[in-house]
Design a protein around this motif. Structure first.
Motif: not given
Ligand SMILES: Cc1cc2nc3c(=O)[nH]c(=O)nc-3n(C[C@H](O)[C@H](O)[C@H](O)COP(=O)(O)OP(=O)(O)OC[C@H]3O[C@@H](n4cnc5c(N)ncnc54)[C@H](O)[C@@H]3O)c2cc1C
Length: 553
Positions: A244-261
């Protein structure tokens, strides 16, 4: 189409019931979550919820009682309750969805507590206690936080609190049980039908899908890849679970576009990158959009009474955020849907029985309770792979050992950055318990209590540890059981009002209490068949609601 959203929350004196017109939303009954989010309806409802539910909270009220009447009341807004609310709303039945906790709106990167803030005493972690729910030892200010800790004889349980229930704090795993194990636990339910209809129905609403290959290939997910390799080499059936997570948001985390959580292991207590598909974003928003459902947060149900004509009266304390009572709200209704979670649904029923508020409650309520055969395990000193500097979440890789000589076992890899002295992998082992326990209730303390026969479940532990040893043989290191990790904790409480024992197996109607239905984890027979429970609870609620709606229309 115009939708009217009534919400009462917080201080009655300073904030009377307020109507929010949500006229821009055009909803269809068969709208899916994806089309719902795509057309922007969720965003406008989220804004409306956020603006309205916050009103009056935090200040002391003048007491008093408010009254209302509706056809159905759903108590609890987790996996069972949010499904029930949506299906009732779609059927045109006026419904009040009652939730003791807060609406946790995402606003910024400090919207929710984190693991680190929890260890520093963040009050937002914990439901109305002087010590944090996770460790039970860190002093916290009393607050209507996300996690409640419930005591027991050999263990303790933790459950979610807030709009969305367990979806606020869960690891995101939406794991479908294996047919072989499902049929042992649920002999009266057709696996084929669950597989074809109800599991996909829930996944379509909540899931972001299994982990995509490009995310799995990144440095943050080395530990997951190691688990896949080790469990596969051990001969297990390895599954990429829906989450139940949005992998597009997580993809932004791992590419450094947003703060990783999530990708650095901070995926419980909701998730400050807003990657988690909590139930307020899908089922509950869609229930509101039907125009037939009101959501009442910070409404703590105190008891339920049966009236002379067979209707029910639900008594709620309306809370300020510090847990003090602002005022009382009493709701008269014809139908009650119990969805406060396994332990709290059972508690409310046992309490109403002790107060003689219900006339016909059966003696099976409180029995047939189990912790899903859970055993949190570790492999410490893994040497086959580098596990990386961080272990990214959410949990999303399962491994089933259907060839265990004692009984079938499922593992869910649980990414963790817990500061172990050696490279360590955590995995939750799950199986069908050997013996079930019970939930009891004390009127003197107003407290539910878990009675769990740990010794009688020795075979379950042995089964899990023998399967774990097969993985450890591939990874290197030492297998550890939950005693070595600080003792058994129950994250997956199930049962107390189980199907075919205390309630009807197809509708959840409680034996002896007409028009009162159990649609949450309390209906499960102590286990969801070697898998994490949320998907099966929600899918079973979908199944039950399909049987109930024609009966009450
Ligand atoms: C830390 C953690 C991680 C987990 N991870 C996973 C996972 O990854 N996958 C998985 O499948 N499961 C997971 N679980 C378990 C999952 O959260 C539960 O199985 C699931 O939420 C139970 O659904 P439910 O509908 O029975 O009750 P819940 O989702 O617990 O909902 C019950 C709701 O009722 C409300 N309530 C309780 N009492 C009252 C009252 N008196 N008045 C009004 N409202 C009340 C509660 O606040 C809550 O919102 C996890 C649990 C925990 C604690």
């Amino acid at each position: 189409m115009r939708h009217s959203l009534f919400v009462a929350s917080g201080n009655k004196a300073s904030c009377p019931r307020k109507e929010l017109e949500v006229s821009e939303v055009t909803m269809k009954k068969n709208l899916t979550r994806r089309s719902f989010i795509r057309n922007g309806a969720y965003a406008s409802l989220a804004a409306g919820l956020s603006a309205t539910l916050g009103c009056g909270s935090g200040s002391k009220g003048n007491g008093g009682t408010s009254y209302s009447v509706t056809k159905a009341v759903v108590i609890g807004s987790g996996f069972g309750g949010s499904v029930a609310a949506l299906r009732l709303g779609e059927a045109g039945i006026s419904t009040a969805l009652i939730e003791r906790g807060k609406y946790w709106a995402y606003t910024d990167e400090n919207s929710f507590p984190t693991l680190a803030s929890g260890f520093a005493g963040d009050k937002r972690t914990t439901w109305l206690s002087d010590f944090d729910a996770n460790t039970g030892q860190i002093p916290v200010e009393r607050y209507t936080g996300m996690l409640e800790r419930i005591p027991g004889d050999t263990t303790y349980g933790v459950v979610g609190a807030g709009l969305g229930g367990g979806s606020l704090v869960y690891g995101g795993v939406l794991l479908q049980p294996k047919q072989e194990i499902f049929e042992q636990v649920f002999p009266h339910i057709s696996y084929a039908e669950m597989d074809a209809v109800y599991y996909p129905r829930v996944l379509n609403m909540v899931s972001g899908g299994p982990i995509p290959d490009d995310v799995l290939a990144t440095d943050s997910y080395s530990a997951k890849r190691a688990f896949i390799d080790n469990a596969t080499a051990a001969g297990m059936d390895v599954v990429k679970s829906h989450v139940g997570f949005d992998w597009d948001v997580i993809r932004q985390e791992v590419t450094g576009a947003i703060t990783p959580f999530a990708s650095v292991g901070d995926y419980v207590y909701s998730c400050n990158s807003n990657a988690k598909n909590t139930l307020d974003k899908n089922y509950i928003s869609m229930a509101l959009a039907t125009g037939n459902v009101e959501v009442h947060t910070l409404h703590n149900v105190i008891t339920i009474t049966e009236r002379f004509d067979g209707s029910y009266r639900v008594y709620c304390d309306v809370l300020n955020e510090d847990g003090s009572v602002a005022y009382e709200h009493v709701i008269n209704c014809q139908y009650v849907f119990m969805a406060a979670g396994s332990i709290n649904t059972t508690k409310l029923l046992l309490k109403a029985d002790a107060l003689r508020d219900l006339r016909g409650l059966n003696s099976q309520v409180g029995r047939n309770w189990g912790g899903n055969g859970d055993e949190l395990t570790a492999r410490m000193g893994v040497s086959s792979h580098s596990l990386g500097a961080v272990q990214g979440g959410p949990a999303s890789i399962a491994a089933f050992d259907l060839n265990n000589a004692i009984k079938s076992v499922g593992f869910m890899h649980s990414p963790a950055n817990q500061g172990f002295p050696y490279p360590t992998q955590l995995q939750m082992g799950m199986c069908v318990p050997d013996a079930l326990g019970s939930i009891s209730y004390s009127l003197a303390t107003d407290q539910a209590y878990i009675n769990w026969p740990l010794a009688a479940n020795a075979n379950s532990r042995q089964a899990i540890m023998s399967s774990l040893d097969k993985i450890t043989a591939q990874s290197g290191g030492t297998s550890l059981n939950s005693d070595a990790l600080g003792g058994l904790a129950i994250w997956h409480p199930l049962g107390g009002v189980t199907m075919n024992e205390a309630c009807d197996g197809d509708t959840g109607e409680i034996y002896g209490q007409p028009n009162m239905f159990v649609v949450d984890g309390a209906a499960m027979p102590g286990s969801t068949a070697g898998a994490n429970p949320s998907l099966t609870i929600a899918a079973n609620a979908e199944r039950m609601m399909e049987n109930i709606i024609p009966q009450i229309l």
